[in-house]
Design an enzyme around this catalytic site. Structure first.
Site, mmCIF file in Angstrom:
data_model
loop_
_atom_site.group_PDB
_atom_site.id
_atom_site.type_symbol
_atom_site.label_atom_id
_atom_site.label_comp_id
_atom_site.label_asym_id
_atom_site.label_seq_id
_atom_site.Cartn_x
_atom_site.Cartn_y
_atom_site.Cartn_z
ATOM 1 N N HIS A 1 0.839 -1.194 0.000
ATOM 2 C CA HIS A 1 0.000 0.000 0.000
ATOM 3 C C HIS A 1 0.882 1.255 0.000
ATOM 4 O O HIS A 1 2.071 1.187 0.345
ATOM 5 C CB HIS A 1 -0.908 0.001 1.231
ATOM 6 N N GLU B 1 0.938 4.039 1.910
ATOM 7 C CA GLU B 1 1.473 4.468 3.206
ATOM 8 C C GLU B 1 2.579 3.519 3.645
ATOM 9 O O GLU B 1 3.620 3.923 4.178
ATOM 10 C CB GLU B 1 0.355 4.493 4.261
ATOM 11 N N CYS C 1 -6.005 2.206 5.632
ATOM 12 C CA CYS C 1 -6.850 1.017 5.798
ATOM 13 C C CYS C 1 -6.731 0.439 7.206
ATOM 14 O O CYS C 1 -5.693 0.551 7.857
ATOM 15 C CB CYS C 1 -6.474 -0.045 4.762
ATOM 16 N N CYS D 1 -2.509 -0.383 7.206
ATOM 17 C CA CYS D 1 -1.683 0.819 7.328
ATOM 18 C C CYS D 1 -1.924 1.550 8.646
ATOM 19 O O CYS D 1 -1.019 2.195 9.165
ATOM 20 C CB CYS D 1 -1.920 1.740 6.132
HETATM 21 C C1 HJL Z 1 -5.023 2.688 1.254
HETATM 22 C C2 HJL Z 1 -3.603 1.846 -0.432
HETATM 23 C C3 HJL Z 1 -4.654 0.929 -0.804
HETATM 24 C C4 HJL Z 1 -5.848 0.922 -0.069
HETATM 25 N N1 HJL Z 1 -6.027 1.829 0.938
HETATM 26 N N2 HJL Z 1 -5.216 3.572 2.249
HETATM 27 N N3 HJL Z 1 -3.842 2.676 0.620
HETATM 28 N N4 HJL Z 1 -4.453 0.080 -1.845
HETATM 29 O O1 HJL Z 1 -2.509 1.893 -1.009
HETATM 30 C C5 HJL Z 1 -7.780 -0.442 0.651
HETATM 31 C C6 HJL Z 1 -8.499 -1.725 0.258
HETATM 32 C C7 HJL Z 1 -7.551 -2.917 0.108
HETATM 33 C C8 HJL Z 1 -8.363 -4.177 -0.162
HETATM 34 C C9 HJL Z 1 -7.515 -5.322 -0.717
HETATM 35 N N5 HJL Z 1 -6.841 0.015 -0.360
HETATM 36 O O2 HJL Z 1 -4.605 -4.532 -0.697
HETATM 37 O O3 HJL Z 1 -9.439 -2.005 1.269
HETATM 38 O O4 HJL Z 1 -4.968 -6.912 -1.284
HETATM 39 O O5 HJL Z 1 -6.632 -2.707 -0.912
HETATM 40 O O6 HJL Z 1 -4.323 -6.297 1.058
HETATM 41 O O7 HJL Z 1 -8.991 -4.601 1.035
HETATM 42 O O8 HJL Z 1 -6.577 -5.742 0.232
HETATM 43 P P1 HJL Z 1 -5.030 -5.859 -0.198
HETATM 44 ZN ZN ZN Z 2 -3.266 0.244 3.643
#
Ligand code: HJL
Ligand code: ZN
Length: 168
Positions: free
Chosen positions: A57, A59, A94, A104
């Site tokens: 992600h 963060e 998240c 995060c």
């Molecule tokens: C934040 C990110 C990102 C998400 N949220 N704040 N930064 N990709 O870079 C939140 C979303 C999750 C899914 C899939 N996304 O990423 O809820 O595969 O990407 O662990 O729940 O989970 P994974």
């Molecule tokens: Zn996250």
């Protein structure tokens, strides 16, 4: 309290990072900027979704870069952060991930265990209820004493970038 005059610029920089994320139907394309208002230069690290290897992600990438630069393990990035660190992220950090990876929010809270670390989170949009229902990330951060500020005005653009590659 961080000086809020540059906040829009930092959020825009975070949005530019988000645009670098590869479109993926199972997550959002997010960008993040770690800033220390009292440091020179103020920008400590940038990050975007899937920037570093693995299912990463935005963060998480920014924090991982701080740890790597300081020769610290990933979960000790906080040791290398100034006491007034702020994170700008296009989307609310998240609190739960479909993959089961560490959220995060937990990574942000970990930075605080040495007494400094991330004090303030500026977010551009709340996480849409698409993958994990209602994200309790903001509440969990606030309950732990982190100041969370929703910087409005970027929502449409952020969501457009965040949902690239998603089916309607
Ligand atoms: C934040 C990110 C990102 C998400 N949220 N704040 N930064 N990709 O870079 C939140 C979303 C999750 C899914 C899939 N996304 O990423 O809820 O595969 O990407 O662990 O729940 O989970 P994974
Ligand atoms: Zn996250």
């Amino acid at each position: 309290m961080p000086d809020s005059s540059g906040s829009e610029d930092y959020m825009r920089l975070a949005l530019e990072q988000a645009k670098k994320a590869p479109p993926k139907p199972t997550n959002f394309c997010v960008g993040a900027v770690l800033v220390s208002p009292s440091s020179t230069p103020q920008i400590l690290a940038l990050g975007h979704t899937m920037e570093l290897s693995g299912n990463t992600h935005a963060e998480q990438c920014a924090l991982q870069k701080i740890a790597e630069a300081a020769g610290l393990p990933e979960d000790e990035a906080g040791k290398a952060l100034p006491n007034d660190t702020v994170i700008y992220t296009t989307m609310e950090p998240c609190n739960m991930r479909l993959s089961g990876n560490a959220p995060c929010v937990d990574r942000i809270l970990l930075t605080r265990q040495w007494g400094g670390g991330i004090q303030t989170v500026y977010l551009g949009v709340k996480e849409p209820e698409k993958f994990v229902g209602e994200n309790q990330g903001r509440k969990k951060l606030e309950d732990a004493g982190v100041q969370v500020i929703h910087l409005s005005g970027f929502e449409d653009e952020i969501l457009q970038v965040a949902t690239a590659g998603h089916e309607e």
